[in-house]
Design an enzyme around this catalytic site. Structure first.
Site, PDB file in Angstrom:
ATOM      1  N   ASP A  13       0.796  -1.065   0.006  1.00  0.00           N
ATOM      2  CA  ASP A  13       0.010  -0.031  -0.046  1.00  0.00           C
ATOM      3  C   ASP A  13       1.024   1.116   0.134  1.00  0.00           C
ATOM      4  O   ASP A  13       1.672   1.477   0.942  1.00  0.00           O
ATOM      5  CB  ASP A  13      -0.768   0.079   1.356  1.00  0.00           C
ATOM      6  CG  ASP A  13      -2.262   1.103   0.847  1.00  0.00           C
ATOM      7  OD1 ASP A  13      -1.904   1.842   0.000  1.00  0.00           O
ATOM      8  OD2 ASP A  13      -2.816   1.330   1.893  1.00  0.00           O
TER       9      ASP A  13
HETATM   10  C1  BGC Z   1      -4.689   3.744   0.420  1.00  0.00           C
HETATM   11  C2  BGC Z   1      -5.214   2.636  -0.309  1.00  0.00           C
HETATM   12  C3  BGC Z   1      -5.233   3.032  -1.739  1.00  0.00           C
HETATM   13  C4  BGC Z   1      -3.716   3.454  -2.189  1.00  0.00           C
HETATM   14  C5  BGC Z   1      -3.910   4.022  -3.732  1.00  0.00           C
HETATM   15  C6  BGC Z   1      -3.450   4.193   0.094  1.00  0.00           C
HETATM   16  O1  BGC Z   1      -2.953   5.454   0.702  1.00  0.00           O
HETATM   17  O2  BGC Z   1      -4.541   3.081   1.868  1.00  0.00           O
HETATM   18  O3  BGC Z   1      -6.365   2.344   0.040  1.00  0.00           O
HETATM   19  O4  BGC Z   1      -5.760   1.706  -2.813  1.00  0.00           O
HETATM   20  O5  BGC Z   1      -3.487   4.659  -1.321  1.00  0.00           O
HETATM   21  O6  BGC Z   1      -4.472   5.243  -3.970  1.00  0.00           O
END
Ligand code: BGC
Length: 768
Positions: free
Chosen positions: A285
């Site tokens: 993530d």
């Molecule tokens: C979030 C995710 C998301 C990713 C991409 C992260 O900050 O926790 O849920 O998919 O960003 O945007």
């Protein structure tokens, strides 16, 4: 570097000539092996690297040079870029600009719709309508894939039991069993029949694992829990998504028992791949590989990259750590190339399955995009699903107090109302309607409550509007105008709640009260003596006790998406009979958090007359609204619960029956819920566990016998020795319209002589 001509690559990837010259085996495996054998270490690391474009910002860093990265073969996937035209342009950079012509994968946070926005996931789950939930993801995938996207960053299946955590809005609430059903429905919706179909996108089940248990509800915070709770409560929805075929998994930001998820081999390899047989790829993530340093488990870039890859994280989102560290680690012999190859293979396999080696531009089709995006049929579906997600929390006669039951309740609003006042900071708040994580949804296209009411109200009803106050500041300057509007009206519809940005990522709150002066506004309006219907819009449970005690009616509408205003009007005005049920407990006070329906009994269950029992001095243990709660314009009566059995030995099944009657004067749907309690186990069991539900539509006066079946395996849990299975003993079974108001019966599970189990029923015994 020598360029391998495109025609040769195409031959490798698609030709039967090439396959014929290779040893026997799975043809796709052979294509992948031969492609990987052509790659340099840098090209391999490129496939493991994911960067954001500058079209959307979903985290603390962006990368301005991403186009250069693509041309240099330093990146295998891009997120936050969409539209057929733009993805085509970027794809061209990769396919025509790099030596091996390997296509990019485009990912995006397609969470509750792409262009047509559906209710936030917590709202969607309140529909308890798995078909509708699947359809919402199907439509999202259809729109997203028509805009060049191959990969949705959902479903978010983190079980969340702490409403302070803003990301509770992104999941399906507090219950594991329901979470599993919804996880499956979402994966089916995103991925359709199979990857490679033009309307299918890869799902990315997230955030693995246990992110929802972040301490104190503070985002990105630590998680420390027993393996029993992890396996029993938190892991099953991820597993359900993987069993449903989720192509990818996203790691979480949190640490789990001292090991951050993106460096956690137990999670990413032992559980995910070895136990569950997951064959897709894992993406970190955002910058969570970089965050291994502040977490304190890696001293520098190289050790963080190594820790993550060795744990089983295949793709580095946005940190760039794989890119900067892996080639050197390999050169220095600190990393095995096999490990790198395994990750590359998992990623390129998905590119093959998506058909990108056959035609890298197949998703970026301007004509398809034009005819697909925001189709009227999608808006209709969004309106319907939004209606299903609304939960009626209170509905009394105008006095706000239930009397004999004969007086007319405030909702649905009567067609003969002369003047309706629509008041509140969320009454005409277009930007808020689509909630957080609304992807490429255009808030300007959403329908506000005021617009929905105006468009659907009876011709003779005059609608007046006053904002009353802002969502979160202290100004009472507009109170007077609002009170005037209310005084002149027959009924007040008062829209209160949170701004969309107050839930979602990095949006934890220490208070669950209505922000700003909203409650004060309600108190002022209450003094007018007019019946008040509160329309709540929020992404988490709120402590709305005063509202509950004073106003005549309340509906919970979450953030319902593009069609919010129309869907709410449908319910307020009676075109739709509400049937949603809460999938998360609403506490009376933030001090009760975490509070959820399937808690343990304790050794001293609460007795208000006994000091030395498990309770608070200043408040009861009861929630404001329990899990599963939701009213209807019909009224449903539950008969006694009867249990019987059918089959024998390993085919034995418990049958649970309950008669449901619609005592109301209009057709209505009821979510009938089945719970069990295992009374004595080798470890303690929750006071209730959801094990099934059925959504039943009944005409006025109609009755139906609702029948559930349970098998012994449905009574399974992690026993004292961590083996998974049922234990013989006494159980209670409950049927009802929410987790509190239930009818009950009992049964005993016994081991039968000829292996397997049997059920027996102690005559007349109901109080175990
Ligand atoms: C979030 C995710 C998301 C990713 C991409 C992260 O900050 O926790 O849920 O998919 O960003 O945007």
């Amino acid at each position: 570097m020598r360029t391998i001509p495109l025609f040769l690559l195409v031959l490798i990837c698609t030709s039967s000539f090439y396959n014929a010259s290779l040893p026997a085996g799975d043809p796709l495996d052979r294509k992948i092996d031969s492609l990987v054998s052509l790659m340099t270490v840098e090209e391999k690391v490129g496939q493991l690297t994911l960067y954001t474009s500058d079209w959307d910002v979903t985290g603390p860093t962006i990368r301005s040079g991403y186009k250069e990265d693509i041309k240099a073969g330093k990146v295998g996937a891009i997120f936050n870029a969409f539209t057929a035209a733009y993805t085509h342009d970027l794809q061209k950079l990769a396919v025509e600009g790099t030596r091996l012509h390997i296509p990019l994968v485009f990912g995006y946070d397609v969470i509750h719709g792409h262009r047509t926005i559906f209710p936030i996931p917590l709202g969607l789950s309140a529909s308890w309508d798995l078909k509708a939930i699947e359809q919402s993801a199907r439509i999202a995938a259809t729109e997203a894939s028509a805009e060049g996207l191959h990969w949705a960053y959902g479903p978010m299946v983190d079980i969340a039991r702490d409403p302070r955590w803003g990301r509770i809005a992104e999941g399906s609430g507090e219950d594991t069993w329901l979470g599993c059903q919804i996880a499956r429905a979402m994966v089916k919706g995103y991925q359709g029949n199979k990857l490679g179909d033009l309307t299918s996108v890869m799902a990315s089940v997230k955030h693995f694992a246990a992110y929802g248990a972040s301490q104190a509800g503070r985002d990105y915070h630590s998680v420390d829990m027993s393996e029993r709770t992890l396996r029993e409560v938190y892991l099953p929805p991820y597993k359900a998504a993987i069993d449903a075929g989720a192509a990818t998994v996203m790691s979480s930001f949190n640490e789990l028992d001292g090991v951050p998820a993106s460096g956690n081999k137990f999670l990413m390899t032992d559980v995910l791949r070895k136990e569950w047989g997951f064959t897709g790829y894992v993406v970190s993530d955002y910058t969570s590989i970089m965050e291994l340093i502040p977490h304190g488990v890696a001293a520098d870039t190289a050790s963080a990259a190594r820790l993550a890859l060795e744990a089983g994280v295949d793709m580095d989102m946005q940190a760039g750590f794989y890119q900067s560290a892996l080639p050197r680690l390999l050169r220095e012999g600190k990393l095995k190339e096999d490990l790198l190859n395994a990750s590359v293979k998992r990623i390129v396999r998905k590119k093959f399955e998506l058909g990108l080696f056959d035609n890298p531009y197949r998703y970026s089709d301007i004509a398809r995009e034009k005819e697909t995006v925001m189709k009227p049929a999608f808006s209709e579906a969004a309106r319907d699903i939004a209606r299903k997600s609304i939960v009626l929390l209170k509905n009394t006669p105008a006095s706000g107090v239930s009397g004999s039951g004969q007086e007319k309740r405030v909702l649905p609003l009567s067609g003969s109302i002369k003047k309706l006042a629509v008041i509140g900071p969320l009454a005409d708040a277009r930007r808020e309607m689509i909630g957080s994580w609304s992807a490429a949804g255009d808030w300007k296209k959403s329908v506000t409550l005021l617009e929905g009411i105006k468009a659907n109200v009876a011709a003779g009803t005059q609608v007046v509007y006053a904002k009353g106050c802002n969502i979160s500041d202290d100004s009472t300057a507009y109170f007077e105008q609002a009170v005037r509007a209310a005084s002149q009206a027959d009924v007040v519809v008062l829209a209160l709640g949170e701004a969309a940005w107050m839930t979602g990522e990095a949006a934890s709150r220490a208070s669950l009260d209505l922000p700003g002066v909203q409650q004060k506004l309600a108190e002022e309006l209450y003094k007018t003596g007019k019946p008040i219907v509160v329309v709540l819009m929020n992404g988490r449970p709120l402590t709305v006790n005063w509202i509950d005690q004073h106003v005549s009616a309340i509906i919970e509408t979450w953030f319902l998406g593009t069609q919010a205003g129309n869907a709410i009007a449908d319910v307020l005005l009676g075109a739709c009979n509400p049937s949603g049920k809460l999938t998360v407990t609403f506490p009376q006070s933030v001090g009760q958090v975490p509070i959820f329906y399937n808690m343990k009994n304790t050794g001293r269950p609460r007795d208000p007359n006994n000091k030395y029992t498990s309770k608070y001095l200043d408040i009861s243990n009861e929630p404001l609204y329990p899990f599963g709660f939701g009213l209807s314009y019909s009224s449903f009566a539950y008969g006694d619960v009867a249990v019987s059995k059918k089959g024998s030995r390993d085919q034995i099944e418990l049958t649970v029956r309950c008669r449901l009657t619609n005592r109301g004067d209009r057709p209505g749907e009821e979510v009938v819920q089945l719970y069990i309690r295992d009374l004595v186990g080798s470890v303690t069991r929750p006071v209730k566990e959801l094990k099934g539900f059925q959504k039943i539509l009944l005409k006025p006066g109609e009755a139906k016998e609702v029948v559930f079946t349970l098998q012994p395996k449905d009574l399974s849990f992690y026993r004292k020795n961590m083996s998974f299975g049922p234990e013989p003993g006494m159980f209670q079974v409950f049927v009802g319209g929410n987790s509190r108001d239930v009818k009950t019966a009992g049964f005993e599970l016994v081991e039968s002589k000829d292996a397997g189990y049997d059920f027996i029923f102690p005559d007349g015994r109901k109080d175990f």
